[in-house]
Write a protein that holds these residues in place. Structure first.
Motif, mmCIF file in Angstrom:
data_model
loop_
_atom_site.group_PDB
_atom_site.id
_atom_site.type_symbol
_atom_site.label_atom_id
_atom_site.label_comp_id
_atom_site.label_asym_id
_atom_site.label_seq_id
_atom_site.Cartn_x
_atom_site.Cartn_y
_atom_site.Cartn_z
ATOM 1 N N GLN A 140 31.127 46.047 23.339
ATOM 2 C CA GLN A 140 30.201 45.303 22.492
ATOM 3 C C GLN A 140 29.801 46.147 21.280
ATOM 4 O OE1 GLN A 140 26.758 43.981 24.646
ATOM 5 N NE2 GLN A 140 25.944 42.784 22.946
ATOM 6 N N LEU A 141 29.486 47.408 21.510
ATOM 7 C CA LEU A 141 29.130 48.302 20.415
ATOM 8 C C LEU A 141 30.280 48.420 19.411
ATOM 9 C CD1 LEU A 141 27.340 50.468 19.078
ATOM 10 C CD2 LEU A 141 28.364 52.137 20.655
ATOM 11 N N ALA A 142 31.494 48.602 19.918
ATOM 12 C CA ALA A 142 32.651 48.745 19.028
ATOM 13 C C ALA A 142 32.865 47.496 18.194
ATOM 14 C CB ALA A 142 33.902 49.058 19.850
ATOM 15 N N ALA A 143 32.661 46.312 18.797
ATOM 16 C CA ALA A 143 32.823 45.061 18.054
ATOM 17 C C ALA A 143 31.814 44.977 16.911
ATOM 18 C CB ALA A 143 32.667 43.869 18.996
ATOM 19 N N TYR A 144 30.575 45.350 17.177
ATOM 20 C CA TYR A 144 29.553 45.300 16.133
ATOM 21 C C TYR A 144 29.840 46.334 15.039
ATOM 22 C CZ TYR A 144 26.755 42.487 19.422
ATOM 23 O OH TYR A 144 26.305 41.520 20.281
ATOM 24 N N GLN A 145 30.254 47.521 15.457
ATOM 25 C CA GLN A 145 30.535 48.551 14.462
ATOM 26 C C GLN A 145 31.744 48.183 13.602
ATOM 27 O OE1 GLN A 145 30.721 51.996 17.098
ATOM 28 N NE2 GLN A 145 28.707 52.680 16.385
ATOM 29 N N SER A 146 32.702 47.460 14.187
ATOM 30 C CA SER A 146 33.870 47.050 13.402
ATOM 31 C C SER A 146 33.496 46.084 12.284
ATOM 32 C CB SER A 146 34.919 46.406 14.310
ATOM 33 O OG SER A 146 34.503 45.118 14.755
ATOM 34 N N GLU A 147 32.345 45.406 12.448
ATOM 35 C CA GLU A 147 31.854 44.506 11.405
ATOM 36 C C GLU A 147 30.965 45.224 10.399
ATOM 37 O OE1 GLU A 147 30.488 40.600 12.612
ATOM 38 O OE2 GLU A 147 31.269 40.955 14.637
ATOM 39 N N GLY A 148 30.622 46.491 10.697
ATOM 40 C CA GLY A 148 29.846 47.283 9.747
ATOM 41 C C GLY A 148 28.423 47.588 10.154
ATOM 42 N N LEU A 149 28.011 47.183 11.373
ATOM 43 C CA LEU A 149 26.647 47.450 11.830
ATOM 44 C C LEU A 149 26.593 48.772 12.586
ATOM 45 C CD1 LEU A 149 23.700 46.402 12.205
ATOM 46 C CD2 LEU A 149 24.463 45.464 14.404
ATOM 47 N N ASP A 150 25.678 49.630 12.213
ATOM 48 C CA ASP A 150 25.385 50.881 12.913
ATOM 49 C C ASP A 150 26.613 51.780 13.040
ATOM 50 O OD1 ASP A 150 23.722 52.742 14.091
ATOM 51 O OD2 ASP A 150 24.065 51.989 16.115
#
Length: 216
Positions: free
Chosen positions: A125-135
C-alpha cells in the motif's frame, strides 16, 4: 447542532464507555455484542466475520450510518469531556494530527512492527501511494492524521472523501491512518485539526487498552 455521535463494538475489542447526556444529540453504537449501555442507543448487527474491517467501513461512511447533518465518530475507548457540541465545529472534516509521526512511511513501519498488519499488504500500500508521488524521500509528508475521533459535516465534498476512503479500506489494508491522508491528497481536500493531541485535549478522554488484532 443536528449531530449524531457514533461508534462500533464488534468482536473482541474495547469496552464501551458511557457518555454525558447531551439534549438533542443521539449516541449510537453499532454492535454484535450483548451489551446494554445506558447512554448509547445499541444498534444490533449480526456477528461480524471480520469485525475490525466492518467497523472501519462504518467509520468511513458516516453519511450512510447517521441521518444528521453532522456526525462525531469516536473509537470506543474515548469519552466526551464536554457537552457544548459547538466546540467540535472547527471545519467540515476535523481530526487530530498524529502524536508521534508525520509520514505514512513511518506509520507503515510501526503497523508492521507491532503486528497490526501484514508486511506485504502494508508496504505494498505504501509503495502504491509513493508511486503516485505521496510521501517520497524527495517530497516527504509533513502531517499524518490520527483518526480515533472524527467530526464531519456531510457536505458533498465530505461524502466524496468518505466514499473514496471506504474504497481504499475495502481494497487495501484496513489501517485507516494509512489511507485517509492519501484520499484527501487525491481529492484535493484539506482536513481541519483540533488543537493538541488525542490524549491531551479538552474535548476527549482516552483510555489505553492493549487490544488484540481481530483481522487485517
Amino acid at each position: 447542532m443536528d449531530l449524531t455521535v457514533y461508534t462500533c463494538v464488534f468482536g473482541n475489542t474495547d469496552a464501551l464507555h458511557e457518555q454525558p447526556r447531551i439534549p438533542g444529540v443521539r449516541f449510537v453504537c453499532f454492535t454484535d455484542q450483548p451489551i446494554t449501555p445506558k447512554t448509547w442507543e445499541a444498534v444490533r448487527m449480526p456477528r461480524q466475520a471480520r469485525p475490525t474491517r466492518s467497523s472501519r467501513i462504518i467509520k468511513a461512511l458516516s453519511h450512510l450510518f447517521t441521518d444528521t447533518e453532522y456526525s462525531l465518530w469516536m473509537d470506543a475507548n474515548f469519552t466526551l469531556r464536554v457537552t457544548d457540541v459547538a466546540l467540535f465545529d472547527r471545519g467540515d472534516f476535523v481530526n487530530f494530527l498524529h502524536r508521534d509521526r508525520t509520514r505514512i512511511a513511518q506509520e507503515a513501519a510501526a503497523i508492521v512492527r507491532i503486528g497490526k498488519g501484514k508486511a506485504d499488504a502494508i508496504f505494498g500500500q505504501l509503495a502504491a501511494y509513493q508511486s503516485e508521488g505521496l510521501d517520497t524521500d524527495e517530497n516527504p509528508m509533513r502531517e499524518l492524521s490520527c483518526n480515533g475521533v472524527l467530526f464531519r459535516r456531510h457536505t458533498p465534498d465530505v461524502v466524496r472523501v468518505n466514499e473514496a476512503w471506504c474504497r481504499e479500506i475495502e481494497s487495501r489494508s484496513l489501517r485507516d491512518q494509512m489511507s485517509l491522508d492519501y484520499v484527501c491528497w487525491k481529492e484535493g481536500f484539506t482536513l481541519s485539526r483540533w488543537p493538541g493531541t488525542f490524549d491531551r485535549c479538552r474535548y476527549f478522554h482516552w483510555t489505553y487498552y492493549k487490544r488484540p488484532t481481530n483481522d487485517y
